[in-house]
Enzyme design. Structure first.
Site, short mmCIF file in Angstrom:
data_model
loop_
_atom_site.label_atom_id
_atom_site.label_comp_id
_atom_site.label_asym_id
_atom_site.label_seq_id
_atom_site.Cartn_x
_atom_site.Cartn_y
_atom_site.Cartn_z
N ASP A 34 0.86 -1.18 0.00
CA ASP A 34 0.00 0.00 0.00
C ASP A 34 0.90 1.23 0.00
O ASP A 34 1.83 1.32 0.80
CB ASP A 34 -0.89 -0.01 1.25
CG ASP A 34 -2.29 0.48 0.99
OD1 ASP A 34 -2.43 1.57 0.40
OD2 ASP A 34 -3.25 -0.22 1.37
N ASP B 229 -3.14 4.75 -2.28
CA ASP B 229 -4.21 5.31 -1.47
C ASP B 229 -4.63 6.69 -1.98
O ASP B 229 -3.78 7.56 -2.18
CB ASP B 229 -3.71 5.41 -0.02
CG ASP B 229 -4.82 5.67 0.96
OD1 ASP B 229 -5.70 4.82 1.09
OD2 ASP B 229 -4.79 6.74 1.62
N GLU C 36 -6.32 3.95 -5.95
CA GLU C 36 -7.61 4.10 -5.28
C GLU C 36 -8.12 5.50 -5.61
O GLU C 36 -7.52 6.49 -5.21
CB GLU C 36 -7.48 3.94 -3.76
CG GLU C 36 -8.86 3.84 -3.11
CD GLU C 36 -8.95 4.46 -1.73
OE1 GLU C 36 -9.90 4.15 -1.00
OE2 GLU C 36 -8.09 5.29 -1.38
N HIS D 1 -11.48 -3.12 2.99
CA HIS D 1 -11.40 -2.81 4.42
C HIS D 1 -12.15 -1.54 4.80
O HIS D 1 -12.19 -1.20 5.99
CB HIS D 1 -9.93 -2.67 4.81
CG HIS D 1 -9.28 -1.49 4.13
ND1 HIS D 1 -9.09 -1.44 2.76
CD2 HIS D 1 -8.84 -0.31 4.61
CE1 HIS D 1 -8.55 -0.27 2.44
NE2 HIS D 1 -8.38 0.43 3.55
N ASP D 2 -12.71 -0.83 3.83
CA ASP D 2 -13.48 0.39 4.13
C ASP D 2 -14.98 0.17 3.93
O ASP D 2 -15.76 1.13 4.04
CB ASP D 2 -13.08 1.53 3.17
CG ASP D 2 -11.66 2.02 3.39
OD1 ASP D 2 -11.15 1.92 4.52
OD2 ASP D 2 -11.06 2.50 2.40
O1 ISL Z 1 -15.50 6.98 -0.53
C1 ISL Z 1 -14.80 7.80 -0.08
C2 ISL Z 1 -14.95 9.05 -0.68
O2 ISL Z 1 -16.11 8.96 -1.48
C3 ISL Z 1 -13.99 7.33 0.99
O3 ISL Z 1 -14.20 5.96 0.90
C4 ISL Z 1 -12.52 7.59 0.91
O4 ISL Z 1 -12.12 7.57 -0.38
C5 ISL Z 1 -11.80 6.51 1.59
O5 ISL Z 1 -12.08 6.64 2.95
C6 ISL Z 1 -10.32 6.60 1.33
O6 ISL Z 1 -9.78 5.43 1.82
C7 ISL Z 1 -8.41 5.26 1.95
O7 ISL Z 1 -7.77 6.36 2.56
C8 ISL Z 1 -8.09 6.62 3.92
C9 ISL Z 1 -8.10 5.37 4.79
O8 ISL Z 1 -8.75 5.65 5.99
C10 ISL Z 1 -8.78 4.20 4.12
O9 ISL Z 1 -8.69 3.05 4.91
C11 ISL Z 1 -8.14 4.03 2.78
O10 ISL Z 1 -8.60 2.90 2.08
C12 ISL Z 1 -7.06 7.58 4.43
O11 ISL Z 1 -5.78 7.07 4.18
#
Ligand code: ISL
Ligand code: CA
Length: 563
Positions: free
Chosen positions: A98, A199, A256, A332-333
């Protein structure tokens, strides 16, 4: 399109804190993953994406990094990591790390120096601004609630954080910062990593002037995504990263990228002109969000199959022959896929297999999130005290304390959407704490572990796990699954999602009944065939059955090869 290993691969995502604890401290770790490598090899995956394992104070479970070139002590050491990589490579499994470079932890030495003095060269590594009339420099809302600005008493300025205040955003405008990131990436790549998951990579370029966001809701802070998502210098930065780093290695990159259109998707992943290989788009994750909401996971909304078809078909068709899709139904989100898009009660097994069929038969690289392969479900912890995720805790506080929402209503949203749904420990067996740890787990296990666990799955030839194995094997022996063209059929059907994949003289027919109710299927005339062969199904199917017209059972899924 070119044939490459990362198109033909299946990726497995590991959230290390919840995967397997090797030393009884209640926290999953690298040696825990090493112990389970044969399990991953048995599943048949080609690549592992490992969520962050770097040094971190864990305000956001490792997405707040204080040292990019060391391992979080709770997870182990660099030596453990080297052993993990070697163990994967021995088994023919590649490793994606990551890459979290939109922000660091506020405990990163760069930030400590940045904060310490306005004169430091590190000041420009982050985004510092003066306040406006005693208030924040602008009105942007943080993804985790509140303002994106944190005031620093010593220097009387604010710093920007799109996520928590312990995750200050890096200033990508600064070439020195970019060079440090590239050097860090080279360091990992020289150690032999096979790629990066990046990320929120489409948030690294912020619009000059950081203008106020339009006032859309009654809230004090407003979503400012139009000024930092897909920002003005994004492609320039990624082009530089590709030129300086990625082009020198045979690796895979997956961005992402929340809030991208297929046009962005093509630009980012274009086979010749793009700077990434594939990306995670979020449109299908939004079909059960209140359309008026700007921040995710804060609402419940009934989703409709036609929206899923529409979103997925658009991505399939628009990227065809140009860019490359990646496919995922959870991570994981996100909530667990079987609870969100299937049925986690009576038809848990059938619907988990249906979703697996969907994931693997779409055009693009499939990503399996840990536990999905045994049909793990959402959890309904009774108390907010049982939750650990910073976002979940902030949402609860904001809803109940600031907005006066009834605690039960807040908990209903959390039960449906909390990121902790996906973060409960992997259920290895029916023993205490699901065999995840001999100690006390950092977050409680899902109480359904006695029924749903890996040991059960490995002993049952009809398990969800066995079905994933079969799908992965099919991908290896049928290039049409990787390279075939996607076409939606039965567009208007309310329960059935059906599509074909075509390649050379072959066609696959995929039938998915996304409903508890039996649903009638009629093969449209544009799909003629002389012979049929059943490749996989989640119910027993009679060979003689006429597939031109039939009734699909609850969550029934079938794939035929037509010639
Ligand atoms: O959907 C989002 C915006 O529409 C959120 O999902 C956002 O993009 C997401 O939370 C981003 O995720 C990533 O970065 C975050 C971390 O908390 C997440 O676990 C990771 O996957 C900050 O680093
Ligand atoms: Ca441990």
């Amino acid at each position: 399109m070119k044939q490459t290993w990362w198109k033909e691969s299946v990726v497995y995502q590991i959230y290390p804190r919840s995967f397997y604890d090797s030393n009884g401290d209640g926290i999953g770790d690298l040696r825990g993953i090493i112990e389970k490598l044969d399990y991953l090899a048995a599943l048949g995956v080609d690549v592992v994406w490992l969520c962050p394992v770097y040094r971190s104070p864990n305000d956001d479970n490792g997405y707040d990094i204080s040292d990019y070139q060391d391992i979080m002590p709770e997870f182990g050491t660099l030596l453990d990591w080297e052993e993990l990589l070697a163990g994967m490579h021995q088994r023919g499994i590649r490793l994606i790390m990551d890459l979290v470079v939109n922000h660091t932890s506020d405990e990163h030495p760069w930030f400590a120096q940045s904060r310490a003095s306005k004169e430091s060269a590190y000041r420009e590594y982050y985004i510092w601004r003066d306040g406006q009339d005693g208030r924040e420099p602008n009105n942007w809302a943080s993804f985790f609630g509140g303002s994106v600005w944190q005031y620093d008493d010593a220097s009387a300025q604010y710093y920007l954080h799109l996520f928590s205040k312990k995750q200050p955003d890096l200033n990508w405008e600064n070439p020195q910062l970019r060079a440090e990131i590239y050097a860090m990436m080279h360091w990992w790549l020289r150690k032999g990593v096979d790629g990066f998951r990046m990320d929120v990579i489409n948030m690294i370029s912020k619009a000059p002037g950081l203008p106020d966001a339009p006032q859309v809701t009654g809230d004090r802070y407003q979503f400012g995504g139009q000024y930092f998502i897909n920002g003005p210098r994004l492609h320039e930065f990624l082009a530089e990263m590709k030129r300086e780093v990625l082009s020198k290695y045979d690796v895979v990159t997956v961005g992402e990228t929340p809030m991208v259109t297929t046009e962005h998707g093509i630009a980012l992943t274009h086979e010749e002109l793009g700077h990434l290989n594939m990306l995670f788009q979020f449109e299908h994750m939004g079909i059960d969000e209140d359309p008026g909401a700007t921040l995710s996971r804060r609402s419940i909304w009934p989703w409709r199959l036609r929206d899923l078809k529409q979103v997925m078909t658009r991505w399939q068709k628009d990227l065809a022959g140009k860019g490359w899709n990646s496919q995922y139904l959870t991570n994981h989100d996100m909530p667990r896929a079987v609870s969100r898009f299937g049925d986690d009660g009576q038809y848990r097994v059938e619907s988990a297999k249906l979703l697996a069929t969907f994931l693997h038969m779409l055009h693009g690289t499939p990503y399996i999130y840990q536990g999905e392969e045994i049909g793990m479900t959402n959890v309904k912890f009774p108390s907010i005290q049982d939750y650990r995720d910073i976002e979940t805790l902030n949402i609860y506080r904001e809803f109940v304390e600031d907005k006066g929402v009834a605690p039960e209503a807040a908990m209903a949203i959390i039960h449906a959407k909390s990121r902790d749904n996906a973060r409960t420990p992997i259920q290895w067996d029916a023993s205490a704490h699901a065999g995840f740890t001999t100690g006390t787990p950092w977050i409680k296990v899902n109480p359904n572990y006695e029924e749903i666990n890996v040991q059960q799955a490995l002993n049952d030839p009809n398990s969800i796990f066995a079905y994933y194995q079969q799908l992965i094997r099919l991908r290896k022996s049928n290039p049409i699954i990787v390279y075939g063209t996607y076409d939606l059929i039965l567009e208007e059907h309310e329960q059935i999602y059906a599509f074909t994949r075509s390649w050379q003289a072959e066609r696959l027919l995929i039938m998915l009944n996304f409903s508890k109710d039996p649903s009638d299927f009629m093969l449209p005339p544009e799909v003629p065939f002389a012979t049929k062969e059943l490749l996989i199904s989640n119910y027993a199917v009679a060979a003689a059955e006429d597939i031109r017209q039939l009734t699909l059972r609850a969550f029934e899924a079938r794939v035929y090869r037509l010639r």
